[in-house]
Enzyme design. Sequence first.
Site, PDB file in Angstrom:
ATOM      1  N   ARG A 166      -5.778  -1.753   8.680  1.00 10.68           N
ATOM      2  CA  ARG A 166      -5.735  -3.204   8.473  1.00 10.68           C
ATOM      3  C   ARG A 166      -6.138  -3.897   9.774  1.00 10.68           C
ATOM      4  O   ARG A 166      -7.210  -3.626  10.290  1.00 10.68           O
ATOM      5  CB  ARG A 166      -4.361  -3.633   7.959  1.00 10.68           C
ATOM      6  CG  ARG A 166      -4.365  -4.954   7.211  1.00 10.68           C
ATOM      7  CD  ARG A 166      -3.074  -5.202   6.473  1.00 10.68           C
ATOM      8  NE  ARG A 166      -1.893  -5.083   7.311  1.00 10.68           N
ATOM      9  CZ  ARG A 166      -0.667  -5.437   6.950  1.00 10.68           C
ATOM     10  NH1 ARG A 166      -0.473  -5.932   5.732  1.00 10.68           N
ATOM     11  NH2 ARG A 166       0.356  -5.292   7.757  1.00 10.68           N
TER      12      ARG A 166
ATOM     13  N   THR B  77       4.175   2.381   5.768  1.00  9.25           N
ATOM     14  CA  THR B  77       2.786   1.956   5.933  1.00  9.25           C
ATOM     15  C   THR B  77       2.068   2.920   6.862  1.00  9.25           C
ATOM     16  O   THR B  77       2.637   3.360   7.865  1.00  9.25           O
ATOM     17  CB  THR B  77       2.675   0.527   6.505  1.00  9.25           C
ATOM     18  OG1 THR B  77       1.305   0.249   6.837  1.00  9.25           O
ATOM     19  CG2 THR B  77       3.529   0.346   7.742  1.00  9.25           C
TER      20      THR B  77
ATOM     21  N   GLY C 245       0.826  -1.208   0.000  1.00 14.19           N
ATOM     22  CA  GLY C 245       0.000   0.000   0.000  1.00 14.19           C
ATOM     23  C   GLY C 245       0.858   1.254   0.000  1.00 14.19           C
ATOM     24  O   GLY C 245       1.905   1.306   0.644  1.00 14.19           O
TER      25      GLY C 245
ATOM     26  N   ARG D 218       0.809  -5.310  -6.283  1.00 16.20           N
ATOM     27  CA  ARG D 218       0.976  -6.624  -5.666  1.00 16.20           C
ATOM     28  C   ARG D 218       1.617  -7.562  -6.685  1.00 16.20           C
ATOM     29  O   ARG D 218       1.504  -7.353  -7.891  1.00 16.20           O
ATOM     30  CB  ARG D 218      -0.370  -7.198  -5.225  1.00 16.20           C
ATOM     31  CG  ARG D 218      -1.241  -6.218  -4.433  1.00 16.20           C
ATOM     32  CD  ARG D 218      -0.702  -5.921  -3.057  1.00 16.20           C
ATOM     33  NE  ARG D 218      -1.559  -4.981  -2.333  1.00 16.20           N
ATOM     34  CZ  ARG D 218      -1.310  -4.522  -1.123  1.00 16.20           C
ATOM     35  NH1 ARG D 218      -0.199  -4.901  -0.499  1.00 16.20           N
ATOM     36  NH2 ARG D 218      -2.122  -3.674  -0.531  1.00 16.20           N
TER      37      ARG D 218
ATOM     38  N   ASP E 199      -0.285   2.094   8.727  1.00 10.07           N
ATOM     39  CA  ASP E 199      -0.906   1.304   9.797  1.00 10.07           C
ATOM     40  C   ASP E 199      -0.137   1.309  11.115  1.00 10.07           C
ATOM     41  O   ASP E 199      -0.685   0.922  12.141  1.00 10.07           O
ATOM     42  CB  ASP E 199      -1.090  -0.148   9.344  1.00 10.07           C
ATOM     43  CG  ASP E 199      -1.929  -0.272   8.088  1.00 10.07           C
ATOM     44  OD1 ASP E 199      -2.807   0.585   7.878  1.00 10.07           O
ATOM     45  OD2 ASP E 199      -1.697  -1.222   7.309  1.00 10.07           O
TER      46      ASP E 199
ATOM     47  N   ASP F 239       2.015  -0.726  12.086  1.00 11.95           N
ATOM     48  CA  ASP F 239       1.940  -2.093  12.609  1.00 11.95           C
ATOM     49  C   ASP F 239       3.231  -2.892  12.447  1.00 11.95           C
ATOM     50  O   ASP F 239       3.226  -4.122  12.550  1.00 11.95           O
ATOM     51  CB  ASP F 239       0.786  -2.851  11.939  1.00 11.95           C
ATOM     52  CG  ASP F 239       0.936  -2.968  10.427  1.00 11.95           C
ATOM     53  OD1 ASP F 239       1.825  -2.289   9.854  1.00 11.95           O
ATOM     54  OD2 ASP F 239       0.166  -3.721   9.805  1.00 11.95           O
TER      55      ASP F 239
ATOM     56  N   ASP G   1       5.397  -5.295   6.091  1.00 13.13           N
ATOM     57  CA  ASP G   1       5.918  -6.629   6.390  1.00 13.13           C
ATOM     58  C   ASP G   1       6.045  -7.507   5.143  1.00 13.13           C
ATOM     59  O   ASP G   1       7.027  -8.236   4.980  1.00 13.13           O
ATOM     60  CB  ASP G   1       5.015  -7.328   7.408  1.00 13.13           C
ATOM     61  CG  ASP G   1       5.199  -6.786   8.815  1.00 13.13           C
ATOM     62  OD1 ASP G   1       6.166  -6.027   9.035  1.00 13.13           O
ATOM     63  OD2 ASP G   1       4.377  -7.107   9.691  1.00 13.13           O
TER      64      ASP G   1
END
Length: 322
Positions: A175, A129, A15, A76, A131, A133, A107
Amino acid sequence: MEKELKTIGVLTSGGDAPGMNAAIRAVTRTAIARGLNVKGIKKGYNGLLNEEIIEMHPKDVSDIIQRGGTILGTARCKEFRTLEGQQKGAEICRKHGIDGIVVIGGDGSYRGAQMLARQGINTVGLPGTIDLDIACTDYTIGFDTAVNTAMQAIDKVKDTSSSHERCSIIEVMGRNAGYIALWCGVANGAEDILLPEKYDYNEQAIINNIIYSRKRGKIHHLIINAEGIGHSTSMARRIEAATGIETRATILGYMQRGGSPTCKDRYYASIMGAYAVDILLQGKTNRVVGYRHGEFVDYDIEEALNMQKSIDQYQFEVSKLL
């Protein structure tokens, strides 16, 4: 290193996130200043396998630091998950004289970088990212912009929610991580914050809180719902049926990924980009750049992927108090 580093590649994967362009710019300009050649790989690992590789010069990264998204594009790539795809990618790197690659992503992008390293290509990952995360770092490129974008949008929805005396459920991205939801929940003064890491799916408790707040004279009720929980529209229908209070769901969606990056995202991404080039020049490979305890650091990718991260319990408790 077995041979002197002469050319590095840079790609963005997964992303997109505000600040990726700042990182691309820093990688390019730092590498050239250090006497290296730079090649941009378009559309992530998919572009690598399709040999969408371009020469990068200082002028190619002029006037991009303020732009959201990524000038190199992202995509992707299922083929790169296979050993054959990874071997092909490494061969293409060698064909184009690429001795090392800086990979900007999350990741999944790190796993791709790890596979390239196993095929003999020096790799460094940057945490790109929204996120937040990635366990090995307290900061990820794009989070600061995304959370500020969400905060400002929620303020606007809250205004109209108050005017109509509604309950509003606002779903933010992230996410399976609840960091955007937690930060916005506190910053926007939400009455309920639903996080994937903490939510017990006790919807009746939310309903009871809404009814109690209304009896106390509260004219609106704001619920921040994380993407990892989702189903905001159906939740709104159930809450309205149970409380009799008009309830609307707003899903902020991809607007959180766009827009001009904040100063923090521009600055941190720039330092991380330069850091990635310099550790490649030190002979390091299979590394991930992070920011921990006020310092820029790097970890082995395997170590980074094995780290665990969750919502801080104290911060979560404070969010409930507020």
